[in-house]
Design an enzyme around this catalytic site. Structure first.
Site, PDB file in Angstrom:
ATOM      1  N   LEU A 148      58.706  24.268  17.426  1.00 15.52           N
ATOM      2  CA  LEU A 148      57.941  23.533  16.426  1.00 15.52           C
ATOM      3  C   LEU A 148      56.845  22.780  17.156  1.00 15.52           C
ATOM      4  O   LEU A 148      57.126  22.013  18.082  1.00 15.52           O
ATOM      5  CB  LEU A 148      58.844  22.554  15.661  1.00 15.52           C
ATOM      6  CG  LEU A 148      58.167  21.555  14.716  1.00 15.52           C
ATOM      7  CD1 LEU A 148      57.504  22.279  13.557  1.00 15.52           C
ATOM      8  CD2 LEU A 148      59.200  20.547  14.185  1.00 15.52           C
ATOM      9  N   HIS A 193      64.337  33.700  19.677  1.00 14.07           N
ATOM     10  CA  HIS A 193      63.048  34.213  19.197  1.00 14.07           C
ATOM     11  C   HIS A 193      63.050  34.546  17.709  1.00 14.07           C
ATOM     12  O   HIS A 193      62.052  35.037  17.176  1.00 14.07           O
ATOM     13  CB  HIS A 193      62.687  35.471  20.010  1.00 14.07           C
ATOM     14  CG  HIS A 193      61.241  35.789  20.042  1.00 14.07           C
ATOM     15  ND1 HIS A 193      60.718  36.947  19.515  1.00 14.07           N
ATOM     16  CD2 HIS A 193      60.191  35.102  20.554  1.00 14.07           C
ATOM     17  CE1 HIS A 193      59.410  36.971  19.698  1.00 14.07           C
ATOM     18  NE2 HIS A 193      59.060  35.858  20.318  1.00 14.07           N
ATOM     19  N   LYS A 210      62.630  34.268  13.773  1.00 13.00           N
ATOM     20  CA  LYS A 210      61.740  33.496  12.907  1.00 13.00           C
ATOM     21  C   LYS A 210      62.130  33.733  11.446  1.00 13.00           C
ATOM     22  O   LYS A 210      61.761  34.736  10.840  1.00 13.00           O
ATOM     23  CB  LYS A 210      60.272  33.893  13.122  1.00 13.00           C
ATOM     24  CG  LYS A 210      59.687  33.437  14.470  1.00 13.00           C
ATOM     25  CD  LYS A 210      60.047  34.394  15.576  1.00 13.00           C
ATOM     26  CE  LYS A 210      59.527  33.948  16.925  1.00 13.00           C
ATOM     27  NZ  LYS A 210      58.135  34.241  17.103  1.00 13.00           N
ATOM     28  N   ASP A 213      66.673  27.168  -0.263  1.00  9.19           N
ATOM     29  CA  ASP A 213      67.650  27.493  -1.301  1.00  9.19           C
ATOM     30  C   ASP A 213      68.003  28.978  -1.224  1.00  9.19           C
ATOM     31  O   ASP A 213      68.638  29.395  -0.279  1.00  9.19           O
ATOM     32  CB  ASP A 213      67.137  27.078  -2.683  1.00  9.19           C
ATOM     33  CG  ASP A 213      67.154  25.554  -2.860  1.00  9.19           C
ATOM     34  OD1 ASP A 213      67.850  24.866  -2.079  1.00  9.19           O
ATOM     35  OD2 ASP A 213      66.463  25.053  -3.757  1.00  9.19           O
TER      36      ASP A 213
END
Length: 540
Positions: free
Chosen positions: A125, A213, A215, A220
């Protein structure tokens, strides 16, 4: 103190990387011998795996190609469900996103609407204003009075997320301090970075040994599968791929459990910026490597096997054949999660990808793209040895994420050029230029990070299968990192058209590679880069 400082500088130099890689390659041979021996020496685990076995996939012989008019699309790819859960949904639930800005906006909107869970898995991040907006959005939804039951889980890589004084950990600490019972931040640490290797390899370089790695961004019962990280360039001018699956509870449950499983074997970030492991867990780099990997394999495969059993039972109870599901209702699309975690002995994605390439029939077309063209030897051999037409899209040097970087990293685009040139030469030597085409993506002031595959069956003009997720089809993706993607198989004409549009929009910014391409001044590769590339290509 002078000697350690000089040693550190030497380790940070390009020379040290090449020599370290050479030493690692020699040690790797000993590693493979150790793996075949009952007496195991733990210090050999310090060397990352470099050698690659060039075996073709171990599987049954490919089926004789069958025209899609004689066999349903689902039945053509039904072999994927032999080891994996198969989730049956409507093609209308699949949304193809096209730009970084759209990806970012959909994520922010989805965070604001989340009521029960937010699950995010990424390499790292970032720490800029856009990333802070995401964190602020999570904080705002947690603060809502009706969100007391909302749980947030974030999985990042330990080494990448801890780089520098201001990093992924520091941007999340205020949130963790405020909501310690609703937020979980897990930091995966590869078991291959340990002992002297962990002690001596500097920051940034230690990220080459192995990473988290995956992503996946889940809100919900909806989720985005992508190759994009949570960083400002991925929200503005770094082209990637992004597919959102809307209101797919069973798929969302699967990825929630998968990320929780990886989180359980990872380190947990504490409000005081320390980390710890769960009680009773094996430490990733202080504990026994074999025990850690065995525990991780068992925990993650439990998620896969449980989901597969549930989906199989559901199909049996409903007594719905795959063919009938296309003809009688709108459940015309199938999602197969593909997991690759070689350190844990999990190679599901690799097996499926190889078989797809093996069974690519004459007159079928495969569009394959990777931001970093560094296919494994096995994948290269399969592309060269099968009969389908291949259109392989890669980044031009100017849009490579390492272009203009300082130090050794600045030479990485040239190394990719060298690898592409070697593959192009093999294509030409075998006289396959008409069947295999290389293309370079270029867009001014942008970088290119898209990865995946579109599969066009014989005599069809739209793709019926796509692979999308984190793998780059390279050595790292297959052998070092934790990866996940999905295979989307669809008979939905509208979704097929959207996938075709996605593929065409990426390829329209590309130019074909020819022999003259490598004669251009900006494709010049220095001799030292050519010499070092074979030693270090498995690290990037």
């Amino acid at each position: 103190m002078a000697a350690p400082v000089q040693c550190w500088r030497w380790l940070s130099s390009g020379t040290s990387v090449a020599i370290a890689a050479l030493v690692s390659r020699m040690i790797d041979r000993a590693c493979r011998m150790r793996e075949r021996s009952s007496s195991r020496s733990s210090w050999l685990l310090l060397a990352p795996l470099l050698g690659e076995m060039r075996h073709l996939p171990s599987m049954s012989p490919p089926h004789k190609p069958i025209s899609v008019s004689h066999l349903s699309i689902k039945e053509h790819f039904s072999w994927i469900s032999e080891e994996l859960p198969a989730f049956n949904i409507s093609g209308s639930q699949v949304c193809v996103l096209h730009s970084p800005a759209e990806f970012y906006q959909v994520m922010k909107d989805s965070i604001k609407l989340a009521k029960r869970r937010i699950v995010m898995a990424s390499l790292y991040l970032g720490t800029g204003p856009l990333e802070q907006e995401l964190v602020d959005s999570i904080q705002a939804v947690l603060e809502e009075s009706n969100s007391s039951g909302l749980q947030v889980s974030i999985l990042l890589d330990y080494t990448r997320g801890s780089r520098g004084k201001i990093n992924s950990r520091t941007i999340l600490l205020p949130l963790l301090k405020k909501f310690p019972h609703q937020l979980r931040v897990s930091l995966y640490h590869t078991p291959d970075l340990r002992g002297l290797l962990k002690l001596l390899v500097p920051e940034r370089f230690n990220e080459t040994i192995g990473l988290q790695h995956i992503k996946v961004y889940l809100f919900d019962d909806s989720l985005i599968i992508s190759g994009a990280n949570l960083s400002d360039s991925y929200f503005t001018n770094r082209q990637d791929r992004y597919i959102m699956l809307r209101d797919c509870k069973e798929i969302a449950d699967f990825f929630t459990e998968l990320i929780k499983a990886v989180g359980d074997v990872s380190m947990q970030l504490q409000p005081d910026d320390t980390v710890c492991i769960q009680e009773g867990a094996v430490h990733p780099f202080r504990g026994n490597r074999k025990d850690f990997c065995h525990t991780a394999n068992r925990r993650i495969m439990e998620v896969v096997n449980t989901a597969r059993a549930l989906q199989s039972n559901k199909t049996a109870v409903e007594n719905k054949s795959l063919k009938d599901s296309v003809e009688n209702d709108q459940l015309d699309t199938w999602i197969f999660p593909l997991i690759q975690m070689k350190p844990f002995g999990i190679r599901l994605d690799e097996r499926v990808t190889k078989r797809l390439l093996v069974e690519a029939a004459d007159d079928s077309r495969v569009y394959l793209t990777s931001g970093y063209f560094n296919l494994t030897h096995a994948y290269m051999d399969l592309v060269l040895g099968t009969r389908a037409d291949y259109h392989i899209l890669m980044a031009s040097p100017e849009v490579n994420g390492f272009f203009g970087a300082k130090g050794v990293a600045g030479a990485i685009p040239a190394a990719y050029v060298h690898i592409a040139k070697q593959f192009y030469d093999r294509v030409c030597q075998q006289g396959q230029q008409n069947r295999i085409q290389l293309l370079e993506y270029f867009r001014s002031n942008w970088t290119f990070h898209a990865k995946g595959l579109w599969y066009y069956l014989k005599e069809t003009d739209r793709p019926c299968l796509t692979l999308i997720g984190s793998p780059n089809f390279g050595y790292r993706s297959v052998h070092r990192d934790l990866e996940a993607q999905v295979a989307i198989v669809t008979a939905n004409k509208s979704l097929q058209a959207k996938l075709q549009q996605e593929q065409e929009q990426l390829y329209e910014k590309a130019t074909a590679v020819s022999a003259s391409t490598f004669k251009h001044p900006n494709r010049y590769v220095k001799l030292w880069v050519k010499l070092v590339t074979p030693l270090i290509k498995n690290f990037f």
